[in-house]
Each structure stands twice: as C-alpha cells, then as structure tokens.
Design a protein around this motif. Structure first.
Motif, PDB file in Angstrom:
ATOM      1  N   LEU A   1       5.255  -2.472   0.664  1.00  0.00           N
ATOM      2  CA  LEU A   1       5.233  -1.289   1.515  1.00  0.00           C
ATOM      3  C   LEU A   1       6.273  -0.261   1.098  1.00  0.00           C
ATOM      4  O   LEU A   1       6.193   0.897   1.499  1.00  0.00           O
ATOM      5  CB  LEU A   1       5.449  -1.688   2.979  1.00  0.00           C
ATOM      6  CG  LEU A   1       4.488  -2.744   3.534  1.00  0.00           C
ATOM      7  CD1 LEU A   1       4.749  -2.954   5.016  1.00  0.00           C
ATOM      8  CD2 LEU A   1       3.035  -2.344   3.299  1.00  0.00           C
ATOM      9  N   SER A   2       7.233  -0.698   0.330  1.00  0.00           N
ATOM     10  CA  SER A   2       8.307   0.168  -0.130  1.00  0.00           C
ATOM     11  C   SER A   2       8.851  -0.410  -1.428  1.00  0.00           C
ATOM     12  O   SER A   2       8.666  -1.597  -1.721  1.00  0.00           O
ATOM     13  CB  SER A   2       9.416   0.249   0.918  1.00  0.00           C
ATOM     14  OG  SER A   2      10.586   0.855   0.392  1.00  0.00           O
TER      15      SER A   2
ATOM     16  N   GLY B   1       0.227  -0.218   3.678  1.00  0.00           N
ATOM     17  CA  GLY B   1       1.274   0.598   3.077  1.00  0.00           C
ATOM     18  C   GLY B   1       0.780   1.710   2.190  1.00  0.00           C
ATOM     19  O   GLY B   1       1.539   2.253   1.380  1.00  0.00           O
TER      20      GLY B   1
END
Length: 898
Positions: A302-303, A448
């Motif tokens: 997601l990051s 995401g």
C-alpha cells in the motif's frame, strides 16, 4: 511598413521536446508577411536561472512562407488515374463529400465499421482535431495511437516505471552537476531550449555526449564518448558494474524504491510470492529478507514505506514453501552476479570504449549530486531498445538520481490537456464516475491502487475493448510487415521459437487485438494530421499490400504529402495560422499550453479540420437518410445511428461548423490542468502555464506536483510521498519474471546482438530527427533546402566512402534484400566506420522513382513487445505493443554510374 495587425501565434509543428514557441505574426492586406520571435515566456522564480527567451528556430520562422508556397493544397481533388500516378481532377467540396460519404455508408452497411481505420499524425495535436475525433468516435472507429508507429514508445521506461511518461522540464539542466546526452542530439532537435543547456555551464554543469558519430551535440560537449552502434546496454551495465563493485550505490534508495531487495527463487528464477506458501495465494505479494529481524518479511504494497524493516540486498536464504525448502536471493544479489559479465574490460571490445573511460564516467555519475539526461525518442527505434533504456535507468537508480531538481531521468516527457471539450472526459470525472458506478473501484482502493493505477486500468480496458487500436499493430497485420518479419524470423537467430508461434500465443491469449481481424481486410482509411506513407517503415511492402485492399483513402492536409499523393480524395486543410487551436500542455519539458490565433483567412478553398469534420458528418447524415440507412450495427452488437451524426459531433448543436473559435475557447476553458484567464487575455498572451499533470495517462505518470515558474521534477509522489508505482511489484521494476522474458534471458537488462534487418550487409543505417525540418513539414521548403544541398543525403564515413570509390556529392544507391533507394553522398569524418546516417524527414517524392529510404527498413517485430498477462505488461494506447524500429537495418552502398 504599417501592419494591419500583429497577432500572437504558436509554431504548430510537433517538435516534441521543445515545442512549441510563441511568435509574432505580422499581417498586411490579409497576408502574412513575416514571423518573428516573441519574448513571451514569463521569468522563472529562481532569478539565477537563464531567461527562457528567445524561443523559435529557423523552421518556425519560415512557416509563413509555407502558407503560400507551391506545396499547399488549395482545393478538393479526386484521383482520376492510378494511385500515385499524379492524375487529379479538381472537384467541389460538395462533390468530394458526397462521394466520400456514399462510400462510407456503403462500407458501414455491408462490410462493417471495423474495416474503417483512422490514421492520425502529429500535425493535429490541438483542439483542431476534436471534430474528427468526435466523428470517428460517433461511428465507432477506434482511436489510433501512433507512438509505436513512430518508434517513440520508450518501452524500457514502461517496463521499469509501469508506463513511459516520465520526464522533467528542461530547466532541470541548470541544477544538474552532469547532463548525459545519451540517445539524443539536442543541438539539432532542441534548438529553442539548447541555450539553456549551454548556459547551465555557468552553474557548473558538465555535458557528456555518448553517441557513435561526432554530431553537433558531441562537438559542444565537455566529453564525447564514441560508442559502437547499439551497444549502449553493455556500456550502461559496465558502469553499473563499477558502481556496484565499488559500493558507490545508494542502498537506502534501492531498498525503498526498487524491486532489487525482493527475493527470487533460484530454482524457477521467479519472484517468491504468497502463492508459494499457500494455495490461492496472491501473485502480487512479494517478500524480502529483513536483516534487522533476520526473517522473511512481506514487502509492503500500500506504500513504499519500510517502517523499521531493513531489506537485505545480498545473500542466499532458505525458505520453507508448500513444496519444501527453496533457496532464494534478492534481485540485487542476482544483479551482482549478472554484472560480472559486464566488467569494463569485457565490455570494451563490445562498445569500443576504453575501460578507463568507463570507470571514470561511472564514478563521476555516482559521486555527482545531481545527474539528468537528454535521450529524446531514440531507443524505441532499436529492436533491443528496451534493454538499452532499462540499463540506463538502472544506472540512474543505483545512484539515486531521481526525484529532485537536476536529478531527473527523462523518458517520454509527456503530458496532455485534461479537458471536457471535444468529447473528452476529464480524469477527475472518470474517477468520480468510477467511484459511484464501477464495482471494481472499491476493490482497487482496498488494494492500495493510486489514481494513476486506476487510470491505467481504464487505458488497458480501452485497448481490450478495441476503442483504441495502435496503428503499428494494424500495419503489421494488414500492411504486410508481419509477413515480412515471419518470412525472416525477424532476422533474429536467438529466437527459441518461430516468430509466428509467439504471435499466435499472444493473439490466442487475448494479449493483443487487431482491427479489422487478421482474416478481414480494411476497406477505408482516413488520414489527417500526418502521412503514414512517409512515416512508416517498409514503404514498398505497405504500398503493395495495404493500398490494393482499400476502396477509399482520404487525406485532409495542408500540403501535398506522400499519403496525399496516393489518396483517392484530398481535402485542403487550413494552414497553421489560418485557424484557431488550443495546444497542450503536450510536454513537461516546456510545461505550458498555447493558443494558436487565427491570423489570416484560409487560402484557396481550404478549411479547418473542425469544419471539415462537421461538414462530412452532415453529409453522411443527409446521404444516409436519403438511402434509408438510419443506423448500423458495430462489432459489439450495438446499434449506431447515422441520422443524428451532426448533432453528436457538434455537442448536440452547441457549436456549428463555423464556430471554430468557440470550440477552441471552450477546449481551453474546460482544461483542468492549466492556469485560467479570460479567453481574450489568453489569446493576447499566447501561452498559459500548466498547473498540474491532470489525470490522463499521458500526464499522471510523471507523478509530481506542478508549480508554475519552478522546475517540474517527476516521481516525487513515489520518492517523497512513498506512493507505489504502477508495476507488477509496485516498485521500479528491473527484474521481469514473465515467462517470455525468462525464455529470452532478459529478466534483467542484457546486451544482445541486434538482428541484421534486411540481410547480412556490412553497413548499418541510423538516423535522427532532422535539423532543417520538423518531420516533413519543412522538408521541401526551398529556403531550407538551400542549407542542406537541396536533396536527400546519406552521410557516409570517409573510410567507407574511400573503399567504395565514393566521393562527396556522388549519387549513391543503398540496397539490401528488400529494395534500394538513391540519394546524394555526404562524406564525413564525423560518421563512424560501418555507419550510414540518413535523417528522417525526407518525403517519398524527393527520391528518384519515389523509392523512399524507409523501403529498406523492414522493422522486424520483437516478440517481447507482444508479451502480456502480467499486470503492467498490457497493451495501452502508448506502450506494450509492437513498435517500428529502423536502427538495426543493414545495407550496402554503391556509386551510381551516370
């Protein structure tokens, strides 16, 4: 002289990395008398930065003369002889449109809309194209992407970043310690910006030019590195080897931003995925070895933030999978081993560059604070060009030269007007509609997905649903180029299987589509804003294969181009300064949108593209109603009406064919990513600053904020905000474990022998964008021809000319297994032995017998360009489909005896 008016106009040629320039147009008695540069560019926020003004080159400043020269198409014409014979009959607009409309209606009714193709060009990239786009869209004729058609696709960047549109504004040169001119010749092709490059030396910038020939950019560089043609991958990997071996790389950048810490199974050479541990596990969950906790760790999706984890970059580890214990290594460990084949000593004999030069430049790149590059559109024109670009990007990534002023990798520096006008839908409305009506949106967000990733999904879907059709795919299947490649197996002895087997697999799996289907012939081609018969490779193959299939070939253009001369009907389009247009922002190099003012009335009976499209729509509607053909069924089974076609093109009558300025005005006022002001003020100013990337796939890939007056620095959303990349691994991806890439041994960038396209001949044809013309727009201009000997030239090395008895100015013939062409010899010591250079702009009719130089260029299809079914390896409008190449063409030359 007292002028009747002085009008701000924009040079409308598509000169890509420098476009466009604001000019003052001086008008007397309704005639353009002259153009001159306008100091319209606003100052930068940094007072130390050199003035962007003046902007404008010799090509733009003679364009007023082109308005009135002999090549202009002044009236509608109908062919009365054989195609290309040059026999024409002047007809009225009404007669031409009647006959064109009748043929279109007949084809729509009997053969289907899928047999109609539009063939665009880069001459109508502004609002003037919206009429044709609306007409083609209403009929259901797919949008044709020409990026790969011209070899401009930057597939290497797309492999690494997920899409090719990554680049920064040219004022980044000022902040760079080092500029690598590698794959470009900006002294020729970036004239309006070039002073910014030379003036960057006042700030300590150093220029290194890497190119086979001693071209004008090399002449003005601090260091010229003459590399053998097509060996740039090896050179980049050799420098990477030095940086890795001497541990000059930025480990923290690589750990966070790239796939280099991700683990790969040593038995299958595939990434270690969740599916290796449990049935039904995801194929987009990856792992690294956390050296802090000394355990296997799932890579964040997601990051890009790693938290407290410190991914190991080296070593071999054993993990327990559902199939038992498996040894795994980080990609970086595999890269280290791979690079042992690319030490400077090993690579020197391949590239022709000495080991000491390789080492010195590698260390300079690694130790510099900031490095940027100038590459333009070169790498897509090599059969293995994706490997060259992957390797150069790897070099930049190893040193962390991304995401800050002066540290920019420039691939395709694209952007686009994110506009509501002309049938377009702004990206923000696409996302709002997706959030409210597309059930996939919530799933995407939970996984995401960024806005960029969602827009890419819609771009892939458009190709899958045949709403977008890359024109190069059309030409491979319907113009005989695939047949040519299959006959010679792409001239690539390294292929493990016949080319036809790869094509069949890609088509059977739905990775690619072609319209019309391979077993159905095209019937109608409509060309506007360009000339595919000059632009495409394998010219003679196209002439003998495609043209006999076409019942109708229509060209709307300003001038008599090669395609116009082979057409059935030619419609005269208004010149650049005879119509209104809003142009851009098309590029991030120069992040502005531009207003093209109408300075004079169209000459002869020419009309703007907006008016032509409206009139054709009305004529189709009228003729269809008269014949009782009120609708037709498209290939998807949808009924498409013809009795309301004019309304659909004109936004339900909001505009008329005479309201070109209104269309242009609203196109600008509804563009969401440029500064807004009144229309009258915008016309007077001539340019408006980009205020954002917008949400089109051509812009959002740059992944950065835009602040007028400051350098545009791409990828900061990834590097600073830690947003994932739109790739399979959600990182810059240098390791591609697609089955075909593993089969080809190209999971990591690798130097491969180029095919001898066209046959086993000793000389290799290269080229570039011309100094004296933007594409073919000025190539037959009498004034500019005087500056380049007045006819097509082949640049030949002194050694190759001498051994063949060729002297400067001789007429020579270049030939290979496909065909031959003749041109004048320009013998030069600046050309590398074994290399021929011919610049790309020349028109077919400028060669004897109209035998164009691109006839010898078969553009072999690289099967890897067909690979799909792997998240970002999916065909979109601008990447991941076969592209035309020419830099691998082999030929021989001989003196023509008079």
């Amino acid at each position: 002289m007292d002028w009747d008016r002085v009008v701000k106009v924009t040079c409308h040629t598509n000169c890509a990395y420098q476009k466009p320039c604001i000019l003052n147009c001086y008008v007397k008695d309704g005639v353009i008398i002259r153009l001159e540069q306008s100091s319209a560019h606003p100052p930068s926020k940094d007072p130390d930065l050199p003035d962007w003004n003046p902007r404008g080159c010799q090509k733009g400043l003679i364009s007023a003369l082109r308005t009135y020269d002999a090549c202009r198409i002044l009236y509608p014409f109908k062919r009365v002889g054989e195609r290309g014979e040059g026999k024409w009959q002047r007809v009225s607009w009404d007669e031409a449109l009647n006959e064109i409309a009748d043929t279109l209606i007949q084809v729509l009714s009997t053969e289907g809309v899928d047999t109609i193709v539009r063939l665009r060009g880069s001459g109508t990239l502004g609002s003037e194209s919206v009429g044709f786009e609306a007409l083609m869209g209403a009929l259901g004729v797919p949008y044709d992407s020409i990026q790969t058609d011209t070899g401009d696709e930057h597939m290497g960047a797309a492999l690494v970043f997920g899409q090719p549109f990554v680049g920064g504004s040219v004022d980044n040169w000022w902040y760079a310690d080092l500029v690598l001119i590698w794959g470009g010749n900006p002294a020729y092709t970036n004239i309006s910006n070039y002073h910014l490059l030379t003036e960057a030396r006042y700030n300590g910038t150093r220029m290194v030019c890497i190119t086979p020939d001693y071209n004008p950019s090399a002449i003005h560089a601090d260091l010229w590195i003459p590399v053998n043609v097509g060996t740039d991958t090896a050179l980049a990997l050799a420098m990477a080897q030095v940086i890795v071996d001497e541990r000059l790389y930025r480990e923290d950048f690589l750990q966070e931003q790239t796939d280099l810490p991700l683990l790969v199974r040593m038995d299958t050479r595939k990434f270690l995925r969740e599916g290796d541990f449990k049935r039904g596990g995801r194929d987009d969950i990856y792992f690294f070895w956390d050296s802090r906790s000394d355990q296997l760790t799932e890579a964040p999706r997601l990051s890009l933030r790693l938290g407290n984890a410190v991914p190991a970059m080296e070593g071999t580890y054993t993990v327990m999978t559902s199939d038992g214990p498996v040894q795994v290594q980080p990609v970086f460990e595999r890269l280290k081993t791979h690079l042992q084949d690319y030490t400077p000593e090993k690579v020197s004999s391949i590239t022709g560059v000495s080991p000491s030069v390789i080492r010195t430049l590698a260390r300079d790149i690694a130790r510099a604070r900031t490095v940027t590059n100038v590459s333009t559109y070169n790498w897509g024109k090599f059969y293995h060009g994706h490997e060259i670009e992957r390797a150069i990007i790897l070099l930049f990534a190893l040193c962390g030269h991304m995401g800050k002023k002066g540290a920019v990798y420039n691939a395709y520096t694209g952007n686009a007007a994110d506009s509501l006008a002309g049938g377009q839908i702004p990206g923000v409305l696409v996302l709002r509609a997706s959030a409210s009506a597309d059930p996939r949106y919530a799933q995407w967000k939970s996984q995401g997905y960024t806005d960029e990733m969602i827009m890419m999904e819609y771009a892939w879907e458009a190709v899958a649903q045949e709403r977008v059709m890359p024109s190069c795919v059309f030409h491979y299947f319907h113009s005989g180029l695939l047949e040519l490649s299959q006959q010679h197996n792409s001239w690539d002895p390294s292929l493990k299987r016949p080319l036809a087997a790869y094509v069949k697999e890609a088509m059977d799996k739905g990775w690619h589509k072609v319209r019309p289907a391979p077993d159905k012939a095209p019937s109608v081609a409509i060309q506007f804003g360009g000339s595919f018969l000059r632009r495409c490779k394998g010219t003679e193959q196209i002439l003998k294969t495609l043209l006999p299939k076409l019942k109708l070939l229509v060209t709307a253009d300003i001038r008599w181009t090669a395609t116009a001369l082979y057409s059935d009907y030619v419609l005269p389009a208004a010149g650049w300064y005879e119509k209104f247009s809003f142009y851009g922002p098309q590029k991030v190099d120069y992040p502005y949108g531009f207003v093209v003012n109408k300075a004079v009335e169209p000459v002869g009976e020419s009309k703007g593209e907006w008016e032509i499209a409206c009139l054709l729509a009305r004529k189709i509607e009228e003729r269809a109603q008269a014949r009782g053909v009120l609708s037709f069924t498209d290939p998807a089974g949808n009924s498409r009406r013809l009795d309301n076609l004019y309304d659909r093109v004109t936004s339900n009558g909001v505009y008329t064919e005479d309201d070109e300025e209104g269309v242009t005005r609203d196109y600008y006022l509804n563009t969401t990513n440029v500064e807004q002001m009144s229309w009258e003020e915008a016309k007077e100013k001539g340019l408006v600053a980009a205020t954002g990337l917008g949400l089109t796939t051509r812009g959002i890939g740059n992944a950065c904020d835009v602040t007028p007056g400051e350098p545009l620095v791409p990828l900061t959303w990834h590097i600073e905000r830690k947003e994932p990349y739109p790739t399979q691994t959600r990182r810059m991806q240098f390791y591609t474990d697609h089955d075909w890439y593993l089969e080809f041994g190209e999971e990591l960038p690798v130097q491969k022998d180029d095919p001898k396209a066209g046959g086993d001949y000793p000389l290799r044809i290269t080229g570039g964008h011309a100094r004296w013309s933007i594409h073919s727009s000025q190539v037959d201009d009498p004034i500019l021809l005087r500056l380049q000997r007045g006819e097509p030239l082949i640049f030949v090395s002194s050694e190759d000319a001498g051994s063949r008895g060729i002297e400067d100015g001789d007429r020579i013939e270049a030939y290979n297994d496909l065909t031959s062409f003749q041109a004048a010899a320009a013998v030069s010591p600046a050309v590398r032995t074994g290399q021929l250079i011919i610049y790309h702009a020349w028109e077919n009719f400028q060669f004897r017998g109209w035998k164009h130089f691109k006839g010898v260029m078969p553009s072999p299809l690289n099967p890897l360009e067909l690979a799909g079914g792997y998240y970002h390896l999916q065909s979109s409008s601008d990447s991941f489909h076969p592209g035309f190449s020419d830099r691998d063409t082999r030929a021989e030359v001989r003196k023509v005896r008079q």
